[in-house]
Design a protein around this motif. Structure first.
Motif, short mmCIF file in Angstrom:
data_model
loop_
_atom_site.label_atom_id
_atom_site.label_comp_id
_atom_site.label_asym_id
_atom_site.label_seq_id
_atom_site.Cartn_x
_atom_site.Cartn_y
_atom_site.Cartn_z
N GLU A 193 0.83 -1.21 0.00
CA GLU A 193 0.00 0.00 0.00
C GLU A 193 0.87 1.26 0.00
O GLU A 193 0.54 2.25 -0.66
CB GLU A 193 -0.94 0.00 1.21
CG GLU A 193 -1.91 1.16 1.20
CD GLU A 193 -3.08 0.98 2.13
OE1 GLU A 193 -3.92 1.91 2.21
OE2 GLU A 193 -3.17 -0.07 2.80
N THR A 196 2.35 1.54 -3.67
CA THR A 196 1.42 1.72 -4.78
C THR A 196 0.40 2.83 -4.55
O THR A 196 -0.08 3.45 -5.50
CB THR A 196 0.66 0.42 -5.08
OG1 THR A 196 -0.17 0.10 -3.94
CG2 THR A 196 1.60 -0.73 -5.38
N GLY A 197 0.02 3.02 -3.29
CA GLY A 197 -1.04 3.98 -2.99
C GLY A 197 -2.40 3.35 -2.87
O GLY A 197 -3.39 4.04 -2.60
N TRP A 198 -2.49 2.03 -3.05
CA TRP A 198 -3.77 1.34 -2.86
C TRP A 198 -3.52 -0.02 -2.20
O TRP A 198 -2.41 -0.55 -2.21
CB TRP A 198 -4.50 1.16 -4.19
CG TRP A 198 -3.77 0.34 -5.23
CD1 TRP A 198 -3.74 -1.02 -5.35
CD2 TRP A 198 -2.96 0.84 -6.30
NE1 TRP A 198 -2.97 -1.40 -6.42
CE2 TRP A 198 -2.47 -0.28 -7.02
CE3 TRP A 198 -2.59 2.13 -6.73
CZ2 TRP A 198 -1.64 -0.16 -8.14
CZ3 TRP A 198 -1.76 2.25 -7.84
CH2 TRP A 198 -1.30 1.12 -8.53
N ALA A 199 -4.58 -0.56 -1.59
CA ALA A 199 -4.47 -1.83 -0.88
C ALA A 199 -4.29 -2.98 -1.86
O ALA A 199 -4.73 -2.92 -3.01
CB ALA A 199 -5.71 -2.06 -0.02
N GLY A 205 -8.14 -4.70 -1.82
CA GLY A 205 -7.85 -3.81 -2.93
C GLY A 205 -8.21 -4.42 -4.27
O GLY A 205 -8.68 -5.57 -4.34
N GLN A 215 -1.03 1.34 -13.85
CA GLN A 215 -1.10 0.78 -12.51
C GLN A 215 -0.41 -0.59 -12.44
O GLN A 215 0.20 -0.93 -11.43
CB GLN A 215 -2.56 0.65 -12.07
CG GLN A 215 -3.24 1.98 -11.76
CD GLN A 215 -4.72 1.80 -11.48
OE1 GLN A 215 -5.42 1.04 -12.15
NE2 GLN A 215 -5.20 2.50 -10.45
N ASP A 219 2.27 -1.83 -9.86
CA ASP A 219 2.04 -3.08 -9.12
C ASP A 219 3.23 -4.03 -9.27
O ASP A 219 3.72 -4.59 -8.29
CB ASP A 219 0.76 -3.74 -9.66
CG ASP A 219 0.57 -5.16 -9.17
OD1 ASP A 219 -0.07 -5.34 -8.11
OD2 ASP A 219 1.04 -6.11 -9.84
#
Length: 244
Positions: A193, A196-199, A205, A215, A219
Protein backbone atom coordinates in the motif's frame (compact mmCIF):
# COMPACT_ATOMS: atom_id res chain seq x y z
CA UNK A 1 21.22 -50.11 6.62
CA UNK A 2 23.09 -47.29 4.96
CA UNK A 3 22.22 -44.30 2.76
CA UNK A 4 21.93 -46.48 -0.36
CA UNK A 5 19.44 -48.89 1.25
CA UNK A 6 16.43 -46.67 0.54
CA UNK A 7 13.57 -48.68 -1.03
CA UNK A 8 9.97 -47.91 -2.11
CA UNK A 9 8.58 -49.56 1.02
CA UNK A 10 10.62 -47.18 3.16
CA UNK A 11 9.30 -44.16 1.29
CA UNK A 12 5.71 -45.43 1.61
CA UNK A 13 6.09 -46.01 5.34
CA UNK A 14 7.72 -42.64 5.91
CA UNK A 15 5.04 -40.71 4.02
CA UNK A 16 2.33 -42.62 5.88
CA UNK A 17 3.88 -41.62 9.20
CA UNK A 18 4.11 -37.96 8.17
CA UNK A 19 0.46 -38.00 7.11
CA UNK A 20 -0.54 -39.64 10.39
CA UNK A 21 1.13 -36.70 12.15
CA UNK A 22 -1.14 -34.30 10.19
CA UNK A 23 1.68 -32.42 8.48
CA UNK A 24 0.57 -29.74 6.03
CA UNK A 25 0.57 -30.38 2.28
CA UNK A 26 3.33 -27.79 1.88
CA UNK A 27 5.54 -29.53 4.46
CA UNK A 28 4.90 -32.92 2.85
CA UNK A 29 5.82 -31.54 -0.56
CA UNK A 30 9.06 -30.05 0.78
CA UNK A 31 10.00 -33.35 2.42
CA UNK A 32 9.26 -35.26 -0.76
CA UNK A 33 11.70 -32.94 -2.55
CA UNK A 34 14.33 -33.86 0.03
CA UNK A 35 13.66 -37.57 -0.51
CA UNK A 36 13.98 -37.17 -4.27
CA UNK A 37 17.30 -35.38 -3.76
CA UNK A 38 18.45 -38.35 -1.67
CA UNK A 39 17.25 -40.85 -4.29
CA UNK A 40 19.09 -38.93 -7.01
CA UNK A 41 22.33 -38.94 -5.02
CA UNK A 42 22.22 -42.73 -4.65
CA UNK A 43 21.16 -43.18 -8.29
CA UNK A 44 17.76 -44.66 -7.39
CA UNK A 45 15.38 -41.99 -8.72
CA UNK A 46 12.79 -44.60 -9.75
CA UNK A 47 12.07 -45.75 -6.20
CA UNK A 48 9.99 -42.58 -5.61
CA UNK A 49 6.86 -41.88 -7.65
CA UNK A 50 7.18 -38.84 -9.89
CA UNK A 51 3.76 -37.50 -8.91
CA UNK A 52 3.01 -36.72 -5.25
CA UNK A 53 -0.62 -37.64 -5.84
CA UNK A 54 0.53 -41.30 -5.79
CA UNK A 55 1.05 -40.82 -2.04
CA UNK A 56 -2.19 -38.91 -1.56
CA UNK A 57 -0.44 -35.54 -1.33
CA UNK A 58 -2.54 -32.81 -2.90
CA UNK A 59 -0.96 -30.05 -4.98
CA UNK A 60 0.24 -27.16 -2.88
CA UNK A 61 -2.12 -24.20 -3.07
CA UNK A 62 -0.02 -21.06 -3.03
CA UNK A 63 -2.84 -18.54 -3.04
CA UNK A 64 -5.50 -18.93 -0.36
CA UNK A 65 -8.91 -17.34 -0.22
CA UNK A 66 -8.23 -15.20 2.83
CA UNK A 67 -5.44 -12.98 4.07
CA UNK A 68 -3.04 -14.56 6.58
CA UNK A 69 -1.82 -11.18 7.83
CA UNK A 70 -1.52 -10.98 11.59
CA UNK A 71 -1.16 -7.93 13.82
CA UNK A 72 0.74 -8.09 17.09
CA UNK A 73 -1.10 -5.88 19.56
CA UNK A 74 0.43 -4.26 22.62
CA UNK A 75 -1.78 -6.48 24.76
CA UNK A 76 -0.48 -9.62 23.06
CA UNK A 77 3.13 -8.46 23.40
CA UNK A 78 2.62 -7.82 27.10
CA UNK A 79 1.80 -11.50 27.55
CA UNK A 80 5.29 -12.45 26.31
CA UNK A 81 7.44 -12.57 29.45
CA UNK A 82 10.84 -13.14 27.85
CA UNK A 83 12.28 -9.79 26.61
CA UNK A 84 14.32 -11.48 23.85
CA UNK A 85 11.27 -13.29 22.50
CA UNK A 86 9.23 -10.10 22.73
CA UNK A 87 11.83 -8.17 20.74
CA UNK A 88 12.09 -10.98 18.20
CA UNK A 89 8.36 -10.70 17.54
CA UNK A 90 8.57 -6.92 17.24
CA UNK A 91 11.31 -7.25 14.61
CA UNK A 92 9.27 -9.81 12.71
CA UNK A 93 6.40 -7.35 12.62
CA UNK A 94 8.44 -4.23 11.83
CA UNK A 95 10.58 -5.69 9.04
CA UNK A 96 8.85 -8.85 7.84
CA UNK A 97 11.70 -11.04 9.08
CA UNK A 98 11.47 -14.81 9.21
CA UNK A 99 11.54 -16.27 12.70
CA UNK A 100 15.13 -17.53 12.41
CA UNK A 101 16.32 -14.20 11.02
CA UNK A 102 14.77 -12.31 13.92
CA UNK A 103 16.13 -14.69 16.57
CA UNK A 104 19.68 -14.47 15.16
CA UNK A 105 19.37 -10.71 14.58
CA UNK A 106 22.38 -8.72 15.84
CA UNK A 107 21.49 -5.01 15.71
CA UNK A 108 25.09 -3.81 16.02
CA UNK A 109 25.83 -5.55 12.72
CA UNK A 110 22.52 -5.21 10.88
CA UNK A 111 21.60 -1.58 11.56
CA UNK A 112 23.06 0.66 8.86
CA UNK A 113 20.86 3.70 9.67
CA UNK A 114 18.69 3.75 6.54
CA UNK A 115 18.64 -0.02 6.01
CA UNK A 116 19.17 -3.41 7.61
CA UNK A 117 21.77 -5.83 6.28
CA UNK A 118 21.08 -9.48 7.11
CA UNK A 119 23.97 -11.94 7.26
CA UNK A 120 23.81 -14.99 4.98
CA UNK A 121 24.00 -17.22 8.07
CA UNK A 122 20.69 -15.77 9.27
CA UNK A 123 18.71 -16.10 6.06
CA UNK A 124 16.95 -18.88 4.19
CA UNK A 125 19.12 -19.85 1.24
CA UNK A 126 22.18 -18.18 2.74
CA UNK A 127 21.86 -14.90 0.83
CA UNK A 128 22.68 -11.43 2.12
CA UNK A 129 19.57 -9.25 2.15
CA UNK A 130 18.85 -5.57 2.70
CA UNK A 131 15.62 -4.11 4.07
CA UNK A 132 14.99 -0.35 4.18
CA UNK A 133 14.29 1.47 7.42
CA UNK A 134 11.46 3.78 6.38
CA UNK A 135 9.45 4.73 9.45
CA UNK A 136 9.90 6.19 12.91
CA UNK A 137 8.24 3.09 14.33
CA UNK A 138 10.89 0.86 12.75
CA UNK A 139 13.66 3.08 14.08
CA UNK A 140 12.16 2.96 17.58
CA UNK A 141 12.09 -0.85 17.53
CA UNK A 142 15.69 -0.95 16.31
CA UNK A 143 16.88 1.42 19.01
CA UNK A 144 15.34 -0.78 21.68
CA UNK A 145 16.89 -3.88 20.12
CA UNK A 146 20.32 -2.22 20.53
CA UNK A 147 19.60 -1.57 24.20
CA UNK A 148 18.66 -5.23 24.75
CA UNK A 149 21.27 -7.02 22.65
CA UNK A 150 24.22 -4.64 22.92
CA UNK A 151 26.98 -6.03 20.71
CA UNK A 152 25.36 -9.46 20.68
CA UNK A 153 22.24 -10.95 19.12
CA UNK A 154 18.73 -11.73 20.30
CA UNK A 155 20.01 -15.07 21.52
CA UNK A 156 21.15 -14.65 25.14
CA UNK A 157 24.88 -15.28 25.49
CA UNK A 158 24.34 -18.43 27.56
CA UNK A 159 22.08 -20.09 24.98
CA UNK A 160 22.43 -21.65 21.53
CA UNK A 161 20.06 -20.89 18.65
CA UNK A 162 18.07 -24.10 19.03
CA UNK A 163 17.60 -23.43 22.75
CA UNK A 164 16.34 -19.90 22.12
CA UNK A 165 14.06 -21.24 19.37
CA UNK A 166 12.46 -23.56 21.92
CA UNK A 167 12.06 -20.65 24.35
CA UNK A 168 10.44 -18.64 21.56
CA UNK A 169 7.99 -21.45 20.78
CA UNK A 170 7.19 -21.91 24.49
CA UNK A 171 6.53 -18.24 25.24
CA UNK A 172 4.49 -17.70 22.08
CA UNK A 173 2.35 -20.71 22.94
CA UNK A 174 1.98 -19.64 26.58
CA UNK A 175 0.76 -16.24 25.40
CA UNK A 176 -1.96 -17.90 23.31
CA UNK A 177 -0.39 -16.84 20.02
CA UNK A 178 0.14 -18.88 16.86
CA UNK A 179 1.00 -18.60 13.16
CA UNK A 180 3.38 -15.71 13.68
CA UNK A 181 4.48 -16.05 10.04
CA UNK A 182 1.39 -13.89 9.51
CA UNK A 183 3.48 -10.92 10.63
CA UNK A 184 5.39 -11.24 7.32
CA UNK A 185 2.10 -11.19 5.45
CA UNK A 186 1.10 -7.99 7.25
CA UNK A 187 4.45 -6.38 6.47
CA UNK A 188 4.10 -7.25 2.79
CA UNK A 189 0.59 -5.85 2.61
CA UNK A 190 1.55 -2.61 4.34
CA UNK A 191 4.56 -2.18 2.06
CA UNK A 192 2.40 -2.77 -0.99
CA UNK A 193 0.00 0.00 0.00
CA UNK A 194 2.90 2.35 0.74
CA UNK A 195 4.55 1.65 -2.62
CA UNK A 196 1.42 1.72 -4.78
CA UNK A 197 -1.04 3.98 -2.99
CA UNK A 198 -3.77 1.34 -2.86
CA UNK A 199 -4.47 -1.83 -0.88
CA UNK A 200 -3.46 -5.23 -2.24
CA UNK A 201 -6.13 -7.75 -3.31
CA UNK A 202 -5.71 -9.78 -0.10
CA UNK A 203 -6.51 -6.64 1.91
CA UNK A 204 -9.57 -5.76 -0.15
CA UNK A 205 -7.85 -3.81 -2.93
CA UNK A 206 -8.36 -4.17 -6.69
CA UNK A 207 -7.38 -7.38 -8.47
CA UNK A 208 -4.61 -7.15 -11.06
CA UNK A 209 -6.93 -7.74 -14.03
CA UNK A 210 -8.79 -4.54 -13.14
CA UNK A 211 -5.68 -2.32 -13.08
CA UNK A 212 -4.75 0.04 -15.89
CA UNK A 213 -1.48 -0.53 -17.80
CA UNK A 214 0.14 2.26 -15.78
CA UNK A 215 -1.10 0.78 -12.51
CA UNK A 216 0.15 -2.65 -13.56
CA UNK A 217 3.64 -1.22 -13.96
CA UNK A 218 3.45 0.21 -10.42
CA UNK A 219 2.04 -3.08 -9.12
CA UNK A 220 4.82 -5.12 -10.75
CA UNK A 221 7.56 -2.87 -9.42
CA UNK A 222 6.07 -2.97 -5.91
CA UNK A 223 5.83 -6.76 -5.96
CA UNK A 224 9.44 -7.07 -7.09
CA UNK A 225 10.59 -4.75 -4.29
CA UNK A 226 8.58 -6.65 -1.69
CA UNK A 227 9.84 -10.00 -2.97
CA UNK A 228 13.43 -8.82 -2.52
CA UNK A 229 12.76 -7.41 0.94
CA UNK A 230 11.18 -10.70 2.04
CA UNK A 231 14.09 -12.73 0.68
CA UNK A 232 12.37 -14.42 -2.26
CA UNK A 233 13.86 -14.80 -5.71
CA UNK A 234 10.60 -14.70 -7.65
CA UNK A 235 8.17 -11.80 -7.91
CA UNK A 236 5.37 -14.34 -8.43
CA UNK A 237 5.67 -15.59 -4.83
CA UNK A 238 4.22 -12.30 -3.60
CA UNK A 239 0.79 -13.55 -4.67
CA UNK A 240 0.86 -15.68 -1.50
CA UNK A 241 1.07 -12.51 0.59
CA UNK A 242 -0.78 -10.02 -1.59
CA UNK A 243 -3.21 -11.96 -3.81
CA UNK A 244 -3.67 -11.66 -7.56
Amino acid sequence: MNATSLKPKHVDALVARWQANNLSEGTLKNRMSALRWWAEKINKQNIIARDNSYYGIAPRQLIGDASKAKELTAEALARIKDPYVRMTLELQQAFGLRREEAIKFAPAYADRDDRLVLKPSWTKGGRTREIPVNTDAQREVLDRSHQLAGKGSLIPSNLRYVEQLRRYEHHVSQAGLSKMHGLRHAYAQQRYETLTGWACPMAGGPRRETLSPEQLDVDREARLTISQELGHEREQITAVYLGH
